[in-house]
Design a protein around this motif. Structure first.
Motif, PDB file in Angstrom:
ATOM      1  N   ASN A 174      38.427 131.886   9.820  1.00 54.49           N
ATOM      2  CA  ASN A 174      36.933 132.628   9.875  1.00 54.49           C
ATOM      3  C   ASN A 174      36.122 131.783   8.636  1.00 54.49           C
ATOM      4  O   ASN A 174      36.004 132.572   8.305  1.00 54.49           O
ATOM      5  CB  ASN A 174      36.811 134.537   9.377  1.00 54.49           C
ATOM      6  N   THR A 175      36.200 130.053   8.991  1.00 57.24           N
ATOM      7  CA  THR A 175      35.872 130.093   7.684  1.00 57.24           C
ATOM      8  C   THR A 175      34.841 128.515   8.580  1.00 57.24           C
ATOM      9  O   THR A 175      35.920 127.810   8.563  1.00 57.24           O
ATOM     10  CB  THR A 175      36.937 129.122   6.574  1.00 57.24           C
ATOM     11  N   LEU A 193      32.533 126.606   7.445  1.00 60.23           N
ATOM     12  CA  LEU A 193      32.072 125.100   6.842  1.00 60.23           C
ATOM     13  C   LEU A 193      33.750 124.490   5.891  1.00 60.23           C
ATOM     14  O   LEU A 193      33.469 123.758   6.034  1.00 60.23           O
ATOM     15  CB  LEU A 193      31.377 125.781   5.070  1.00 60.23           C
ATOM     16  N   TRP A 224      33.618 129.470  16.045  1.00 58.02           N
ATOM     17  CA  TRP A 224      33.744 130.868  14.767  1.00 58.02           C
ATOM     18  C   TRP A 224      32.421 131.674  15.403  1.00 58.02           C
ATOM     19  O   TRP A 224      32.840 133.098  15.411  1.00 58.02           O
ATOM     20  CB  TRP A 224      32.568 130.309  13.639  1.00 58.02           C
ATOM     21  N   PRO A 252      35.729 139.202   6.853  1.00 59.04           N
ATOM     22  CA  PRO A 252      36.481 138.460   6.192  1.00 59.04           C
ATOM     23  C   PRO A 252      38.252 138.490   6.433  1.00 59.04           C
ATOM     24  O   PRO A 252      38.473 139.306   6.785  1.00 59.04           O
ATOM     25  CB  PRO A 252      36.120 138.193   4.995  1.00 59.04           C
ATOM     26  N   LEU A 294      36.221 125.904  -1.552  1.00 57.94           N
ATOM     27  CA  LEU A 294      35.247 126.754   0.344  1.00 57.94           C
ATOM     28  C   LEU A 294      35.950 127.785   0.969  1.00 57.94           C
ATOM     29  O   LEU A 294      35.211 128.697   1.396  1.00 57.94           O
ATOM     30  CB  LEU A 294      34.312 125.670   0.633  1.00 57.94           C
ATOM     31  N   GLU A 313      35.326 131.687   1.111  1.00 57.10           N
ATOM     32  CA  GLU A 313      34.253 131.864   2.829  1.00 57.10           C
ATOM     33  C   GLU A 313      35.214 132.587   2.631  1.00 57.10           C
ATOM     34  O   GLU A 313      34.890 134.164   3.221  1.00 57.10           O
ATOM     35  CB  GLU A 313      34.080 130.888   3.947  1.00 57.10           C
ATOM     36  N   GLN A 367      34.672 136.554   0.881  1.00 60.03           N
ATOM     37  CA  GLN A 367      33.305 135.671   0.487  1.00 60.03           C
ATOM     38  C   GLN A 367      32.947 136.753  -0.939  1.00 60.03           C
ATOM     39  O   GLN A 367      31.694 137.829  -1.000  1.00 60.03           O
ATOM     40  CB  GLN A 367      32.689 136.733   1.344  1.00 60.03           C
ATOM     41  N   TYR A 415      31.916 135.028  -5.182  1.00 60.01           N
ATOM     42  CA  TYR A 415      31.840 133.810  -5.624  1.00 60.01           C
ATOM     43  C   TYR A 415      31.477 133.733  -6.759  1.00 60.01           C
ATOM     44  O   TYR A 415      31.962 132.995  -7.353  1.00 60.01           O
ATOM     45  CB  TYR A 415      30.072 133.871  -5.399  1.00 60.01           C
TER      46      TYR A 415
END
Length: 645
Positions: free
Chosen positions: A248-249, A251, A281, A292, A462, A466, A469, A471
């Protein structure tokens, strides 16, 4: 479908009196339309025929045969009309490769997304049936053993290319097999891995998903008759779609495909890779919802001094990554040296080891994402996390090394979470006012182990972002990843996927070698080998043969092909120690001096000097024992314009 010329298309063409025709002999195209031609009785005239099903339909006008361009001849049987129509459509698609490529990216993304969704559901449903809540402990021993035994036989008998992770096999298809992954391998990988994981073997589904996605791209490309170069471009497209759906990522999937599979972040297929990743996706969201992979609370950096603890975690991650890689390669190397007839039985060793560990510690079974979630939320005890770091590492390396189908993505995240939680618990116990709770360190530990094992640090950063979620831990994650990568690279120089490929006799190009590709390639100067020494020949016999020949460096070969290189001076030294020793015992069949056709002459010269030989075997990337030719020192010097006379 009726393909018939309109009046506008034919009204300006010369008219002829209708003539009785013979059988259809040629399929032709005119202004984007397809017609079947029947040669008329009058020279220079042909009758237009189009096709509805298998029956030709006569048109009203005739056209001079030299006013249109003929295509290839087709069989005269009327039932072959659909084949000519399909051939025409394929030819038309080839003329629009850029548009077709993007459409293919959408199709590959959708199909791969569906395959991964089916993969997830099938594995989970089978696992729930085999391991119901409150099930008897004997299940934890029986099912891993039975599952590995059954799947081991299927892999040996029907799906030999479906073993292992899937990532090395995908890279081998890209760089050594002209982008070819068969439909049998795709189906075998899907079903064998599903059964393996459902039985409790602690490997991951993400690596196999990569091979399945790349295989879907390869099968579709070859089905459409695309050239090999275009089929190869579909490999990273399918790989990106698989990672996007599996984790589920979207990017991180793009970055992984370019960074790890292609080895080039500026690859021209980036647009198609992005499109396929986004499509897969979206398919995942439609069927399984937008959730997520792990749900974690919002973590914050408590104090700048924490950066030191994260650096320590990076050091620990690098050391564990190196141990993981070395142990896996070491065990696998030993099993690869066993007789070929034992291959189907070898996975049982891994299944038995997992079953015995699972009897006492059930958390060892399966990929264990549920337990990772508990560690990320700080709900797992310190002793259990520390124990799982060791047991999971042993279970995963043994399972993979013995030949079970499954990947190392998921297990590396599990081990990282447990390692991070262990380090975080100790740090928080010693410095409670300056450190976050153990869950934050478990999150960073996932990335540290992934970066150290897979050697894709940016993808790791990254991907963790993802998946969670969150940061807030990006900077600590970057610090731990880079430290882990540095330590792991120093302790284990060769990345795990390249090392696994080498064990299988496949030599993938490194990033440096890809950058050195140029006009002076070995393929331009190599030539056929004239002779070689049989591996069964004794040193005395070999020396007698070499001394009567002007050549001083010889290839050594057995039933597999070339297995080494030996020169006159080496034979003379060995004569004193054991004249009856076999020549095959003097060389290492796995690691010997060689080059590949697409490598540069500078590398050939470098390896000749390092090994004091003047002949190098040129071998296939997909099979290190398959001899493509030889290159001599004289060939290299001539290519550079050097005259030794």
């Amino acid at each position: 479908m009726l393909l018939r010329p309109s009046y506008f298309e034919l009204r300006n063409l010369p008219e002829y009196r209708d003539h009785p025709g013979r059988d259809i002999v040629t399929a032709v195209t005119h202004r984007g339309l397809l017609f079947f031609l029947r040669e008329g009785t009058r020279k220079g005239a042909t009758r237009f025929l189009s096709c509805r099903g298998q029956e030709p339909i006569q048109c009203d006008m005739l056209l001079r045969s030299d006013s249109i361009t003929m295509s290839e001849s087709v069989p005269t049987a009327s039932g072959s009309g659909w084949k000519a129509w399909l051939s025409y459509r394929v030819a038309e698609l080839r003329q629009r490769e850029s548009q077709v490529f993007l459409v293919l990216a959408l199709v590959i993304g959708a199909l791969t997304g569906l395959a991964v969704v089916a993969f997830i559901l099938l594995t989970e449903r089978m696992g729930m049936r085999l391991y119901p809540v409150g099930g008897a402990p004997w299940r934890r021993v029986l099912f891993p053993v039975v599952g590995s035994l059954g799947i081991g036989y299927l892999l040996y008998r029907y799906f030999p290319n479906a073993r292992g992770s899937g990532v090395p096999q995908t890279k081998a298809a890209l760089f050594a097999r002209e982008g070819r992954i068969t439909l049998r391998t795709v189906l075998g990988k899907f079903f064998c891995t599903s059964a393996t994981l459902a039985s409790g073997i602690p490997l991951g589904r993400e690596g196999p998903s990569v091979q399945v996605g790349a295989g879907i791209g390869s099968v579709l490309g070859r089905l459409l008759g695309l050239p090999a170069e275009q089929v190869k471009k579909l490999i990273p497209v399918g790989a990106a779609a698989a990672i996007a759906a599996a984790f589920n990522t979207p990017l991180a999937a793009v970055l992984f495909s370019l960074e790890e599979i292609m080895g080039d972040l500026h690859a021209p297929v980036m647009g198609a890779v992005v499109l396929a990743s986004a499509t897969a996706w979206m398919v995942l969201r439609v069927f399984l919802g937008d959730h997520p992979l792990f749900k974690v609370p919002q973590y914050q950096l408590v104090h700048p001094a924490e950066f030191a603890v994260y650096a320590v975690l990076g050091v620990a991650g690098g050391m564990v990554s190196a141990v993981f890689t070395k142990l896996l390669l070491g065990i696998r190397g030993r099993f690869l040296r066993l007789p070929l007839k034992t291959i189907w039985f070898q996975p049982v060793v891994g299944g038995l080891a997992v079953g015995l560990m699972g009897w006492f510690v059930p958390q060892v079974l399966g990929v264990g994402y549920g337990f990772v979630g508990e560690a990320l939320n700080g709900r797992m005890a310190f002793q259990l996390m520390a124990l799982l770091v060791v047991l999971k590492l042993l279970a995963v390396t043994t399972s993979y090394a013995t030949g079970n189908a499954g990947g190392i993505f998921g297990p590396s995240l599990f081990i990282g979470a447990m390692l991070g939680g262990t380090v975080g618990t100790v740090a928080h116990h010693l410095f409670p006012a300056y450190t976050a709770t153990p869950g934050a360190y478990a999150l960073v530990g996932m990335g540290a182990i992934f970066a150290g094992v897979v050697r894709a640090p940016m993808t790791s950063v990254l991907m963790i972002f993802e998946m969670t979620q969150d940061y807030a831990v990006i900077v600590p994650l970057m610090i731990a990843n880079l430290v882990s990568l540095f330590i792991a690279s120093r302790l284990q120089h060769e990345p795990i996927y390249e090392a696994l490929a080498v064990q299988d006799g496949i030599h993938l190009p490194s990033a440096g070698s890809r950058q050195r590709y140029g006009q002076r390639q070995i393929v331009r100067v190599m030539h056929a080998a004239s002779d070689s020494l049989p591996a069964e020949m004794t040193v005395r016999e070999a020396l007698e043969r070499v001394r009567t020949n002007a050549i001083r460096t010889w290839l050594v070969a057995d039933r597999r092909g070339v297995i080494g290189v030996i020169n006159l001076s080496r034979l003379e030294r060995e004569l004193a120690e054991g004249p009856d020793k076999k020549v095959g015992e003097l060389v290492d069949a796995l690691v010997f001096p060689h080059v590949h056709p697409d490598q540069g002459l500078d590398l050939a010269l470098e390896r000749m000097g390092a090994n004091q030989i003047d002949i190098l075997p040129v071998v296939n990337r997909a099979d290190v024992h398959k001899l493509e030719g030889i290159v001599t020192l004289r060939d290299v010097l001539d290519a550079y314009g050097v005259n030794r006379d």
